[in-house]
Design an enzyme around this catalytic site. Structure first.
Site, PDB file in Angstrom:
ATOM      1  N   GLU A 226       0.840  -1.209   0.000  1.00 19.08           N
ATOM      2  CA  GLU A 226       0.000   0.000   0.000  1.00 19.08           C
ATOM      3  C   GLU A 226       0.869   1.251   0.000  1.00 19.08           C
ATOM      4  OE1 GLU A 226      -2.916  -0.354   3.126  1.00 19.08           O
ATOM      5  OE2 GLU A 226      -3.863  -2.060   2.135  1.00 19.08           O
TER       6      GLU A 226
ATOM      7  N   LYS B  91     -15.256   8.487 -43.901  1.00 16.03           N
ATOM      8  CA  LYS B  91     -15.403   7.176 -44.557  1.00 16.03           C
ATOM      9  C   LYS B  91     -16.415   7.323 -45.674  1.00 16.03           C
ATOM     10  CE  LYS B  91     -14.423   3.924 -40.922  1.00 16.03           C
ATOM     11  NZ  LYS B  91     -14.965   3.334 -39.741  1.00 16.03           N
TER      12      LYS B  91
END
Ligand code: R5P
Length: 301
Positions: A37, A191
């Protein structure tokens, strides 16, 4: 009077920010407990009380650790009596998970900004966040600083009247921002489907690019796929020199090779991360002055 506290990922730039802000830089003490920790402590907590505190940390690499450390610093500053806490996160992790793409997913970007606010930040400053909408969930004062103009400024030294191109419509605002500041044309790739063959191709929406120099603009380079793909498309449409201006250069895996082999001649990235790349193709542009100027212009400091 204000103070700056920097998290571990961004300590390299802590002094620069403190000096630009005219604030005192206050160090932190950190350690890892035997069980793994993390521990953090502001070294001079007495310098915090009643003052404006700027906490600066970036969230790449070690996204989760850095997020937790930032929250710990905010909490520590608040408990030490900070009057006002401004958090600067040049790169906000999880920003691309900004909506539910597939049912059952969380909106992680929203979680990140909400906890920063909940723990005690009064204002949040980010650099070129993926989607500015995420900041609405902070529910407080926020500032997103675009730096594509600074990256393109560098690129101009090796280009002749380039077109600024966004790889998709979502990045168009970055291209527009840079292009308008430098008097350049801009466009984005769309596209298109051939109505007869059904084949999909990509091309600039409006502009002809044959024989033109190009700057491709994006927020993040991760695996390099988006930039390599855009570069190939632009080359196939006759572009001359192609360079890239991307704010956050993560370069995961073989991203450099992909981008280089697609034909990119230079990549400009901002100093928003806790890593630097030793790669001749890359030039890192320091955007800290712009960040601090924008913070002043927007009354964050
Ligand atoms: C996508 O929406 C982002 O703006 C970037 O284009 C993307 O994250 C880049 O990722 P990669 O380098 O893996 O293609």
């Amino acid at each position: 009077m204000g103070v700056v506290i920097a998290g571990k990922n961004y300590e390299t730039f802590a002094e620069k920010y403190a000096s630009l802000l005219g604030y005192e830089l206050v160090d932190i003490q950190t350690k890892i407990f035997p069980d793994g920790e993390y521990y953090v402590r502001i070294k001079k907590p007495e310098s915090i009380s009643g003052n404006k505190v700027v906490i600066i940390n970036t969230m790449y690499p070690r996204q989760n650790d850095s997020l937790l450390e930032t929250l710990m610093l905010i909490d520590a500053a608040r408990r030490s009596g900070a009057k006002d806490i401004v958090v600067i996160i040049p790169y906000l992790a999880y920003a691309r998970q900004d909506k539910v793409f597939l049912e059952g997913e969380p909106v992680t970007a929203s979680i990140v900004v909400k906890i920063i606010r909940t723990i005690g930040a009064n204002a949040l400053v980010v650099v070129d966040i993926h989607s500015v909408k995420t900041l609405e969930d902070f529910n407080g004062k926020t500032l997103n600083i675009l730096v594509s103009d600074k990256l393109v400024e560098k690129a101009l030294s090796i280009l002749n009247d380039p077109i600024v191109i966004a790889p998709d419509k979502g990045a168009l605002h970055r291209a527009r921002y840079a292009a308008e500041r430098h008097g350049l044309e801009y466009d984005y790739l769309i596209k298109k489907r051939d109505r007869i063959t059904g084949e999909i191709s990509m091309m600039p929406k409006e502009l002809r690019i044959d024989g033109r120099d190009i700057v491709i603009i994006d927020d993040i380079i991760s695996t390099g796929g988006t930039i390599a793909n855009a570069t190939r498309i632009l080359r196939s449409h006759g572009a001359r020199k192609i360079v890239v201006a991307a704010t956050h250069g993560l370069f995961i895996g073989n991203a450099f090779e992909k981008i280089r082999s697609a034909g990119v001649e230079k990549i400009y990235v901002a100093n928003t991360l806790g890593i630097t790349h030793k790669e001749p193709l890359i030039e890192t542009v320091d955007v800290s002055e712009k960040v601090v100027t924008e913070m002043r212009n927007n009354n964050i400091i």
